[in-house]
Design a protein around this motif. Structure first.
Motif, mmCIF file in Angstrom:
data_model
loop_
_atom_site.group_PDB
_atom_site.id
_atom_site.type_symbol
_atom_site.label_atom_id
_atom_site.label_comp_id
_atom_site.label_asym_id
_atom_site.label_seq_id
_atom_site.Cartn_x
_atom_site.Cartn_y
_atom_site.Cartn_z
ATOM 1 N N CYS A 296 1.047 -1.085 -0.217
ATOM 2 C CA CYS A 296 -0.063 0.082 -0.116
ATOM 3 C C CYS A 296 0.994 1.420 0.050
ATOM 4 C CB CYS A 296 -0.852 -0.129 1.409
ATOM 5 S SG CYS A 296 -2.103 1.402 1.304
ATOM 6 N N HIS A 298 0.225 4.033 1.081
ATOM 7 C CA HIS A 298 0.014 4.846 2.466
ATOM 8 C C HIS A 298 1.321 4.399 3.354
ATOM 9 C CE1 HIS A 298 -2.083 5.881 6.637
ATOM 10 N NE2 HIS A 298 -1.154 6.807 6.100
ATOM 11 N N ARG A 299 1.209 3.340 3.927
ATOM 12 C CA ARG A 299 2.388 3.168 4.800
ATOM 13 C C ARG A 299 2.879 1.496 4.755
ATOM 14 N NH1 ARG A 299 0.299 4.488 10.606
ATOM 15 N NH2 ARG A 299 1.918 3.240 11.188
ATOM 16 N N GLY A 300 2.582 0.895 3.396
ATOM 17 C CA GLY A 300 3.093 -0.294 3.121
ATOM 18 C C GLY A 300 2.373 -1.645 3.721
ATOM 19 N N SER A 301 1.076 -1.579 4.029
ATOM 20 C CA SER A 301 0.396 -2.707 4.271
ATOM 21 C C SER A 301 0.319 -3.593 3.124
ATOM 22 C CB SER A 301 -0.985 -2.527 4.929
ATOM 23 O OG SER A 301 -1.783 -3.600 4.815
ATOM 24 N N CYS A 317 -7.222 -1.603 1.187
ATOM 25 C CA CYS A 317 -6.192 -1.963 2.079
ATOM 26 C C CYS A 317 -6.760 -1.779 3.565
ATOM 27 C CB CYS A 317 -4.941 -0.651 2.062
ATOM 28 S SG CYS A 317 -3.845 -0.956 3.447
ATOM 29 N N PHE A 319 -5.595 -1.904 6.188
ATOM 30 C CA PHE A 319 -4.940 -1.052 7.316
ATOM 31 C C PHE A 319 -5.838 0.141 7.723
ATOM 32 C CE2 PHE A 319 -0.514 0.435 9.163
ATOM 33 C CZ PHE A 319 -1.049 0.582 10.557
ATOM 34 N N HIS A 320 -5.849 1.144 6.874
ATOM 35 C CA HIS A 320 -6.520 2.372 6.993
ATOM 36 C C HIS A 320 -7.570 2.554 5.994
ATOM 37 C CE1 HIS A 320 -2.407 2.874 8.410
ATOM 38 N NE2 HIS A 320 -3.214 3.588 9.423
ATOM 39 N N GLY A 321 -7.645 1.643 5.041
ATOM 40 C CA GLY A 321 -9.084 1.689 3.923
ATOM 41 C C GLY A 321 -8.514 2.537 2.790
ATOM 42 N N TRP A 322 -7.379 2.808 2.265
ATOM 43 C CA TRP A 322 -7.114 3.260 1.202
ATOM 44 C C TRP A 322 -7.717 2.477 0.265
ATOM 45 C CZ3 TRP A 322 -2.088 6.422 -0.198
ATOM 46 C CH2 TRP A 322 -1.720 7.403 0.900
HETATM 47 S S1 FES Z 1 -1.312 1.272 4.980
HETATM 48 FE FE1 FES Z 1 -2.919 1.113 3.647
HETATM 49 S S2 FES Z 1 -4.008 2.399 4.236
HETATM 50 FE FE2 FES Z 1 -2.709 2.640 5.666
#
Ligand code: FES
Ligand SMILES: [Fe+2]
Length: 611
Positions: A296, A298-301, A317, A319-322
């Protein structure tokens, strides 16, 4: 340029000729050979043009004398080294010292050398000074290598490697000189010297003689029996080489990710992990297959969590839903206004190259090199009748983590010499007709299922139940056919199914083995029975091979790892090693180079092989 470096000429203040030659060297370095003029030389030497003309009537005379001066320096340095000691290892070490002496291996001298080398193709008078001396010096280095191989009591076959290894040493020194010219600000001669000594330590039969207190790494193993045909034991245990394999091989070659039927519908995805990289393959809303890093923005999930599934109309994603559209574009970001300046259009998933061949999906991390279709063109006709692209998955992928190096997995797989001894069921199945061969550089193995009685239950049942697969040509209807796909996969075709298995290195002695099988859609009970029985035979064979591979891994840690005892019918093993060495030339080394110099040495060997 070859194995030798200039020694400093006496620089007498009153020696105008020497002064002018030094000025010429500087001008060539700054402006190149073709733009040199006598006026520029005069200016560089802070003398008048008439003084230059007094000593050198023409530019040509000045250039020739400059070349001769540099060339003589070079030859004198080599002579001096050879005069110092009759011991070949000491001589080689002293050569490294002399040739990479920071006072002598200067950007200016390197520039002069390469400039004249380039011109010597067209100039007979330059050839004498440049090439003949170079060849004479190279010959002396080759003699040193040959002597060391002979003294180590090497086999005749290994003696043949002395000259190429000597030439690679030569090229290694050249590469440092070239770097000194091209990257004068960053060249680290001490590090380069260590790389060269590491190379000698790694390829010489008895390593380097360290008895006089050299600062070489004493931990480098020295094994008398190591050879240059097969890979040495260190290649199966080295962490540094594992890193190099991941960057040089697994990031650059095509990796098999799955089959079209694994991602047949919109939103279907599958994932793959190669070293530290995570991959996702997804079918988008226009039916196009796409591959991305499963990371991802955003932060790599992980964007998709499972090994296979369907993500619907978007990839969200966890993690935070991107949310990403199926073509990889970032579609929505929860609470976008809380980001100071996030450009949504610039944060799509990072794409990867993808190619489908005969229904198999391949991905690649780095562009460059041939497409899969070209690499596998030679076997395309041979596999066409199996209709692999029309097949469907017969079940989930099988994944196992094993405690050995991925290359040992293929070393066992790449030859059938062991079948009669190690695989009694396979021997009963097709052992009488089994053979290994090559189509171009692709290893191909075949065995025809015979109708002899078999004691293994699965084999006996398979032989009697295997239906006549009418879509296949007659000669394929009882054939088991395997192809080695460099570097890490095998695809196979049996009459009733096809599939692949592959190794994915996780560390020098850790490997993930992934396999999956496919068949044409069918309701035939005979076909399903045959698929089940061949699966049982393969499971048994896999277990038997697993023990063999583990024993090879153990052997790499012993002090008597044997090498170069291959029968002709084990040619697949050697071919695999040779292809590896072409890609990662540091694998030619008998002894492990130090971890710090592994990459540098490999780069230099690659550059010299290419040049
Ligand atoms: S790591 Fe994917 S939305 Fe935050
Ligand atoms: Fe085997």
């Amino acid at each position: 340029m070859s194995s030798g470096a200039p020694v400093r000429m006496p620089r007498l203040n009153i020696d105008r000729r020497t002064q002018l030659i030094e000025a010429t060297i500087d001008v060539i370095y700054k402006d190149g050979l073709s733009r040199l003029t006598l006026a520029k030389v005069a200016q560089q030497a802070r003398l008048s043009t008439s003084i230059v003309n007094f000593y050198f009537k023409t530019k040509e005379q000045l250039l020739l004398e400059t070349l001769n001066a540099v060339s003589q320096e070079y030859e004198a340095a080599v002579d001096q080294v050879f005069a110092q000691s009759p011991d070949p290892t000491r001589t080689l070490r002293a050569l490294v010292d002399a040739m990479l002496d920071p006072v002598l291996c200067t950007p200016a001298r390197a520039a002069v050398w390469f400039a004249f080398m380039g011109e010597s193709q067209a100039r007979g008078d330059y050839i004498g000074a440049v090439r003949i001396r170079e060849l004479a010096i190279r010959q002396r280095v080759e003699t040193l290598f040959t002597t060391l191989f002979q003294e180590a009591g090497d086999t005749k076959a290994n003696l043949g490697h002395a000259a190429p290894l000597a030439r690679a040493f030569d090229a290694l020194i050249d590469s440092v000189w070239e770097q000194s010219m091209l990257e004068p600000d960053t060249i680290d001669l001490a590090a380069a010297k260590k790389t060269c000594l590491d190379y000698l330590q790694s390829v010489l039969p008895l390593g380097l003689d360290m008895s006089d207190g050299s600062d070489q790494d004493a931990s480098i193993p020295i094994a008398e029996s190591a050879g240059t045909g097969m890979l040495s034991a260190w290649a199966y245990t080295s962490n540094a080489l594992h890193e190099l394999e991941m960057s040089e091989l697994f990031r650059r070659e095509w990796m098999l990710a799955g089959h079209l039927s694994d991602v047949s519908k919109q939103g279907d995805y599958l994932t793959l992990e190669v070293g530290s990289e995570r991959v996702l393959v997804v079918r988008d809303d226009k039916e196009t297959l796409r591959a991305f890093h499963n990371v991802c923005r955003h932060r790599g999930s992980r964007v998709v969590p499972k090994s296979q599934g369907n993500c619907g109309h978007v990839m969200r994603c966890p993690f935070h839903g991107w949310t990403y559209s199926l073509d990889g574009r970032l579609k929505s970001v929860p609470r976008l206004q809380t980001f100071e300046s996030l450009e949504v259009s610039e944060h799509g998933l990072v794409p990867l190259e993808l190619e489908v061949w005969q229904g198999l999906i391949f991905i690649r991390f780095e562009s460059g090199g041939e497409p899969v279709a070209k690499l596998l063109h030679a076997i395309e006709e041979r596999v066409a009748s199996y209709r692999l692209a029309d097949m469907v998955s017969l079940g989930e992928a099988s994944v196992s983590e094993v405690g050995y190096n991925w290359k040992f997995f293929h070393d066992v797989d790449n030859e059938g010499y062991h079948v009669p001894s190690a695989h009694p069921a396979l021997q009963e199945l097709y052992g009488r007709s089994y053979r290994d061969d090559f189509i171009g550089d692709i290893p191909v193995s075949t065995g025809t299922v015979d109708d002899q009685p078999a004691s293994a239950w699965s084999v006996a049942r398979y032989k009697s139940l295997l239906p006549d697969m009418a879509h296949l040509p007659k000669e394929a209807r009882r054939l088991w056919l395997y192809f080695g796909i460099f570097p890490n996969a095998i695809i196979y075709f049996y009459p009733e199914k096809a599939g692949y298995y592959m190794s994915l290195p996780c560390g020098p002695d850790q490997t993930r083995v992934v396999s999956r099988e496919y068949g044409l859609p069918s309701n035939s009970r005979e076909i399903r029975a045959a698929q089940y029985l061949s699966g049982r035979i393969d499971t048994l064979t896999g277990r038997e091979d697993d023990a063999l591979v583990r024993w090879l891994q153990e052997a790499a840690g012993t002090s008597v790892f044997p090498l170069n005892n291959l029968a002709d019918i084990e040619a697949g093993v050697l071919q695999f090693h040779q292809r590896l060495k072409e890609k990662i030339p540091v694998m030619n080394c008998r002894h492990a180079p130090t971890a710090e110099s592994m990459m540098d040495l490999n780069d230099r060997l690659k550059a010299s092989a290419a040049g």
